[in-house]
Design a protein around this motif. Structure first.
Motif, mmCIF file in Angstrom:
data_model
loop_
_atom_site.group_PDB
_atom_site.id
_atom_site.type_symbol
_atom_site.label_atom_id
_atom_site.label_comp_id
_atom_site.label_asym_id
_atom_site.label_seq_id
_atom_site.Cartn_x
_atom_site.Cartn_y
_atom_site.Cartn_z
ATOM 1 N N LEU A 1 0.828 -1.210 0.000
ATOM 2 C CA LEU A 1 0.000 0.000 0.000
ATOM 3 C C LEU A 1 0.862 1.259 0.000
ATOM 4 O O LEU A 1 0.500 2.261 -0.631
ATOM 5 N N HIS B 1 1.920 1.748 -3.470
ATOM 6 C CA HIS B 1 0.773 2.274 -4.217
ATOM 7 C C HIS B 1 0.644 3.787 -4.012
ATOM 8 O O HIS B 1 0.537 4.538 -4.984
ATOM 9 N N LEU B 2 0.672 4.219 -2.767
ATOM 10 C CA LEU B 2 0.556 5.657 -2.482
ATOM 11 C C LEU B 2 1.709 6.433 -3.108
ATOM 12 O O LEU B 2 1.497 7.508 -3.696
ATOM 13 N N ALA C 1 -6.067 8.066 -3.637
ATOM 14 C CA ALA C 1 -5.744 6.780 -3.008
ATOM 15 C C ALA C 1 -5.857 6.936 -1.495
ATOM 16 O O ALA C 1 -5.519 7.981 -0.939
ATOM 17 N N ASP D 1 -5.016 5.974 2.467
ATOM 18 C CA ASP D 1 -3.946 5.437 3.298
ATOM 19 C C ASP D 1 -4.498 4.303 4.161
ATOM 20 O O ASP D 1 -5.688 3.984 4.128
ATOM 21 N N LEU E 1 -8.438 3.076 4.832
ATOM 22 C CA LEU E 1 -8.897 1.778 4.332
ATOM 23 C C LEU E 1 -9.527 0.921 5.420
ATOM 24 O O LEU E 1 -10.193 -0.067 5.123
ATOM 25 N N PHE F 1 -11.601 -4.896 2.306
ATOM 26 C CA PHE F 1 -10.281 -4.945 1.674
ATOM 27 C C PHE F 1 -9.854 -6.401 1.505
ATOM 28 O O PHE F 1 -9.926 -7.185 2.442
ATOM 29 N N LYS G 1 -11.433 0.594 -4.947
ATOM 30 C CA LYS G 1 -10.302 1.346 -4.398
ATOM 31 C C LYS G 1 -9.071 0.445 -4.294
ATOM 32 O O LYS G 1 -9.187 -0.775 -4.200
ATOM 33 N N SER G 2 -7.915 1.065 -4.274
ATOM 34 C CA SER G 2 -6.643 0.433 -3.898
ATOM 35 C C SER G 2 -6.314 -0.841 -4.660
ATOM 36 O O SER G 2 -5.763 -1.783 -4.108
ATOM 37 N N ARG H 1 -3.977 -2.894 -6.652
ATOM 38 C CA ARG H 1 -2.523 -2.879 -6.842
ATOM 39 C C ARG H 1 -2.012 -4.308 -6.951
ATOM 40 O O ARG H 1 -2.406 -5.169 -6.161
#
Length: 152
Positions: free
Chosen positions: A17, A20-21, A35, A37, A41, A48, A74-75, A77
């Motif tokens: 993560l 990703h950020l 995105a 954090d 999340l 998730f 979302k998120s 990756r």
């Protein structure tokens, strides 16, 4: 591939993560980075998931419930060692399946419109997402591309 709901406590997912950020901030100005954090999340409206091969983290993705029938992806990756192996597609389809079970009728997302996000755009289009206008609290932004998909 084992896909499971994750509590975001493990060091492997925290590192992914952060990667990703970092990438989001590398390719977009801070005011255009959407995105989430680690703490964001963990919000109750977000589920998730992580994908694993034995003890190796392959990738992740999340679903944020916006309303009773609309959610946001979302998120998404993929771990760098597993890019272009179909991990994101499997995670996306898993999330869509879980969304249908929850009664979600539409999934929307925000990604970048520029070259660094081309692979993501291609994946989403190949899975039936189409461009749309801003949704939820988003506004028009030259660094955002909005997409949506009706779940049948």
């Amino acid at each position: 591939m084992d896909i499971r709901i994750d509590d975001l406590q493990g060091s492997a997912i925290q590192a992914l993560l952060q990667t990703h950020l970092n990438a989001m901030y590398e390719h977009s100005p801070p005011e255009s980075v959407h995105a989430l954090d680690l703490e964001a999340l963990r919000h109750p409206s977000i589920t998730f998931w992580t994908a694993w091969d034995n003890h190796e983290l392959l990738g992740c993705g999340a679903l944020k419930q916006l309303s009773a029938d609309h959610a946001e992806l979302k998120s998404m990756r993929t771990a760098s060692a597993h890019v272009r192996k179909g991990v994101a597609r499997v995670i996306l389809r898993h999330i869509e399946s879980a969304a249908r079970v929850k009664g979600i009728q539409r999934i929307s997302l925000e990604t970048g419109p520029h070259a660094p996000f081309a692979a993501a755009q291609k994946l989403y289009m190949s899975e039936g997402f189409v461009e749309c206008g801003p949704f939820a609290n988003y506004v028009l932004d030259p660094y955002s591309l909005f997409m949506t998909k009706a779940l049948l």
